[in-house]
Every structure is written in C-alpha cells, then in structure tokens.
Design a protein around this motif. Structure first.
Motif, short mmCIF file in Angstrom:
data_model
loop_
_atom_site.label_atom_id
_atom_site.label_comp_id
_atom_site.label_asym_id
_atom_site.label_seq_id
_atom_site.Cartn_x
_atom_site.Cartn_y
_atom_site.Cartn_z
N GLU A 9 0.81 -1.22 0.00
CA GLU A 9 0.00 0.00 0.00
C GLU A 9 0.84 1.27 0.00
OE1 GLU A 9 -4.19 -1.45 1.99
OE2 GLU A 9 -2.66 -0.55 3.31
N ARG A 10 2.10 1.17 0.39
CA ARG A 10 2.95 2.36 0.43
C ARG A 10 3.17 2.93 -0.97
NH1 ARG A 10 5.84 4.24 4.59
NH2 ARG A 10 4.08 3.26 5.66
N ILE A 11 3.09 2.11 -2.00
CA ILE A 11 3.27 2.61 -3.37
C ILE A 11 1.96 3.05 -3.99
CG2 ILE A 11 2.98 0.45 -4.66
CD1 ILE A 11 5.49 1.25 -6.28
N GLY A 12 0.87 2.98 -3.22
CA GLY A 12 -0.45 3.32 -3.75
C GLY A 12 -1.07 2.10 -4.41
N ILE A 13 -2.38 2.11 -4.59
CA ILE A 13 -3.03 0.92 -5.14
C ILE A 13 -3.70 1.17 -6.48
CG2 ILE A 13 -3.40 -0.13 -2.87
CD1 ILE A 13 -6.26 0.86 -2.95
N GLU A 14 -3.57 2.39 -7.00
CA GLU A 14 -4.26 2.72 -8.25
C GLU A 14 -3.68 1.99 -9.45
OE1 GLU A 14 -7.04 4.39 -8.25
OE2 GLU A 14 -6.85 4.61 -6.07
N LYS A 15 -2.38 1.76 -9.44
CA LYS A 15 -1.72 1.13 -10.60
C LYS A 15 -1.22 -0.27 -10.27
CE LYS A 15 -0.25 5.34 -12.99
NZ LYS A 15 0.91 6.04 -13.61
N LEU A 16 -1.89 -0.94 -9.38
CA LEU A 16 -1.45 -2.27 -8.99
C LEU A 16 -2.40 -3.35 -9.50
CD1 LEU A 16 -0.38 -1.75 -5.26
CD2 LEU A 16 1.06 -1.71 -7.31
N GLN A 17 -1.81 -4.46 -9.88
CA GLN A 17 -2.57 -5.66 -10.21
C GLN A 17 -2.15 -6.78 -9.28
OE1 GLN A 17 -1.67 -6.14 -14.45
NE2 GLN A 17 -3.75 -5.46 -14.95
N VAL A 18 -3.03 -7.74 -9.10
CA VAL A 18 -2.76 -8.83 -8.16
C VAL A 18 -3.14 -10.16 -8.79
CG1 VAL A 18 -5.05 -8.67 -7.09
CG2 VAL A 18 -3.13 -9.59 -5.77
N ARG A 19 -2.42 -11.19 -8.39
CA ARG A 19 -2.84 -12.55 -8.75
C ARG A 19 -2.56 -13.48 -7.57
NH1 ARG A 19 1.41 -14.65 -13.43
NH2 ARG A 19 3.32 -14.54 -12.18
#
Length: 354
Positions: free
Chosen positions: A125-135
């Motif tokens: 979350e420290r890098i922000g979550i707007e440009k994150l993808q998860v698997r």
C-alpha cells in the motif's frame, strides 16, 4: 547565637529537601535517548538499540528515517534497476555472456505466516493501489485489480500466496504463504533454478505456529528445524539481503494464557533467542526494532480493546495480530533499510550506503 544556629540549620534542611526533590523529579523523567552514531551500529534501521519508543511511535536516534511516499518507492525501483543493469553489464563483460543471476525487477518477497501477510499489505500500500494488479496462487495466470484483494487481506481473511505488480514500473511484492517455513527450502530452490522470479529482498520469520503446534517449553522442535533451514538461508544470503523478523508480542500472549499456557512473553523471548542462536552464522539480518512497538500495542489492547474498523489501525478484537498503526511503521523500516541508498539522501539518513 542560638537563634542564628537554628536559622542556619533550618536553611540547610530546606536546601537538602529542595535538592532531594529535584533529584527525584529527574529520576522520574524520561532520560534523553543515548547518543549513538550510525556508523557504530550495523543495520541501524532494523535494530532496537537505535530507537527511542514513545507511546506508539518509534524514533531512530542513530540516524534519520524517511517517511516513504509512493514517489520515493518508484525512485528506489529506478535506482535498483539501474544498479542491476550495471552489474549485468559487468558480468557480461567478464564472462562474455548474459548474466541471469539478478532479477530484472525490484521484487520484495515476504515468506511466512499471517504476520508476513499483514506486513505484505503495508509494504504494497505504500506505493499506492491505483496502478497495482494482483494474482493469487490458486489462479496463477489471472491478473486483476488489486483494490478488492488488498481490502480483503486488510481484514485478515485471505490465505493464498499472493503477488502484486505495478503496471508502469518494474516492481513486484509477493507474500509466500508458509506457516512454519517448512516449504522455504523448496522455494529457495525454485528461485535458484529460475522457476520463480528471483527476489531482490527477502523478509521472513515464523515461530507462532511452531509454538502452538509444538509447545515443549525448550523449543527443541523449532531449534531442530532451524538447524536444517540454516544452510539454505546461507546460500540465499550470499546473493540477496534477508531480514529475519523476530516474533512480536501479541495480545494473545497476555490474555489467553490458560488456553495457550506455553504462549507468553517469556516463551516468545525464548523462541526469538533460539532463532538468533541457530541462524547467526547464515548472513541474515535480525530485525528486532518492532518488538517494543508490539508490546505497546498489546498493552493498549489489554487496557482498552481499541478497534478502528475502517483501517484496522487498531484491531484489538483480533488478539493474534498487530494492527496497522504499527505495521505501517514496520513498512517504513523496510523501505529505509533497502531503499535509502537509491534516493541520494544526505549521510545523516539511515542506510545510505552499502
């Protein structure tokens, strides 16, 4: 003359009383933090001896800590990538071949139980979550939006090995679910044989499940297991930094002693000492600057049972874990220890050189 002697005696007595009062007041004040030079402590960001703890905050007295933003993390990723490109170029010149021993991305790997899972969330979350993808491991080839999954993990109900990637930067964070670290040797093998993306940094530590599943007070099963794990960690530490996080004090250790008689602060201290004894020659860095924070959190939970449902900063209703008011500080410790050298900070900051 008699009156004069009486007056002198009275004055002397008052001076003594004032002196004693001042001395007592000084003895009850918080003494100033020790003046410790950064150069005198190895890995000052991760060492308890370099911190002054006030209420629910840790302040480094050896060097400056930076409060990391998403922009700082991206600058770290850029700096790390540039370092890797330079090292690969040097390796190619020496061996006249492309080197595949270094990861192409900044990959932070957290290996362990639910405590590592919760720390994973703070790191991500420290890098922000707007440009994150998860698997997730259960659906290996499917990348999706990270918001919902991270929220679920924030609520501590998620148990799959989970990987997050940034869509515009070479940055990944993976939590490898491994309750007792008994799958760690195989994971290290997969890293070594390029079956898994190699890590740039490994954070690990797991003893809670050893204490509950194998409760002998001597900690022998845990000690024996670490003896078998040590050579694998030694190989890994020769090429990748490893932060071995010592076990936090959690509210359960105060409030559920009848149900778990061998799970208490004294036992936790024993298991932490076992970890240090068994792994001190492996090249891993022991991380203990969180322990006093966990004690402050646990004691506050015992006093007030604080809960902040929206953020889980305080989640005393879950006595087996630490809330995010502390975990966010843990994440800052990680980023300061690993990233500061890539941010062109002044020398008075922690861990600016290697």
């Amino acid at each position: 003359m008699k009156e004069r002697r009486l007056l002198l005696a009275t004055s002397a007595g008052l001076l003594i009383i004032v002196f004693l009062r001042v001395a007592l007041e000084k003895s009850f004040r918080r003494s100033p933090p020790p003046a410790v030079l950064k150069s005198a402590v190895e890995n000052p960001t991760l060492k308890e001896s370099c911190f002054d703890y006030v209420n629910f905050t840790a302040e480094n007295v050896c060097c400056k800590m930076r409060k990391y933003t998403a922009g700082d993390v991206l600058r770290c990723v850029e700096g790390f990538s540039a370092e890797q490109r330079l090292q690969r170029k040097k390796a190619a010149n020496i061996f006249r071949a492309n080197s595949t021993t270094l990861p192409a991305v900044t990959h932070i790997a957290l290996v362990g139980d639910s405590h590592m899972r919760n720390l994973f969330v703070s790191v991500v979350e420290r890098i922000g979550i707007e440009k994150l993808q998860v698997r997730r491991k259960s659906v290996q080839n499917t990348w999706g939006d990270a918001k919902k999954v991270l929220k679920t993990m924030h609520l501590q109900t998620f148990i799959d090995t989970t990987e997050v990637r940034h869509m515009s930067a070479p940055f990944r964070v993976t939590w490898y679910r491994d309750w007792k670290l008994d799958g760690f040797p195989e994971l290290i093998h997969r890293w070594e044989t390029n079956q898994e993306l190699r890590p740039s940094l490994v954070i690990t530590g797991a003893a809670h499940h050893w204490m509950r599943k194998h409760p002998p007070r001597t900690g022998k099963p845990f000690r024996d297991f670490l003896t078998t794990l040590a050579p694998h960690l030694s190989r890994l530490a020769s090429s990748v930094p490893i932060y071995f996080k010592l076990m936090d004090i959690v509210p359960t250790s105060y409030t559920e002693v009848k149900q778990y008689p061998d799970f208490n602060p004294q036992a936790i201290a024993l298991y932490n000492s076992i970890a240090v004894q068994q792994l001190q020659e492996t090249g891993t860095v022991f991380w203990d600057s969180t322990l006093r924070l966990s004690i402050a959190y646990t004691e506050e939970c015992v006093r007030s049972n604080r809960i902040t449902p929206a953020t889980n900063e305080w989640n005393c209703g879950d006595p087996g874990h630490i809330g995010y008011i502390m975990l966010d500080q843990y994440a800052d410790m990680i980023y300061n220890a690993f990233c500061n050298r890539f941010l062109n900070l002044t020398d008075d900051y922690c861990d600016t050189g290697r």
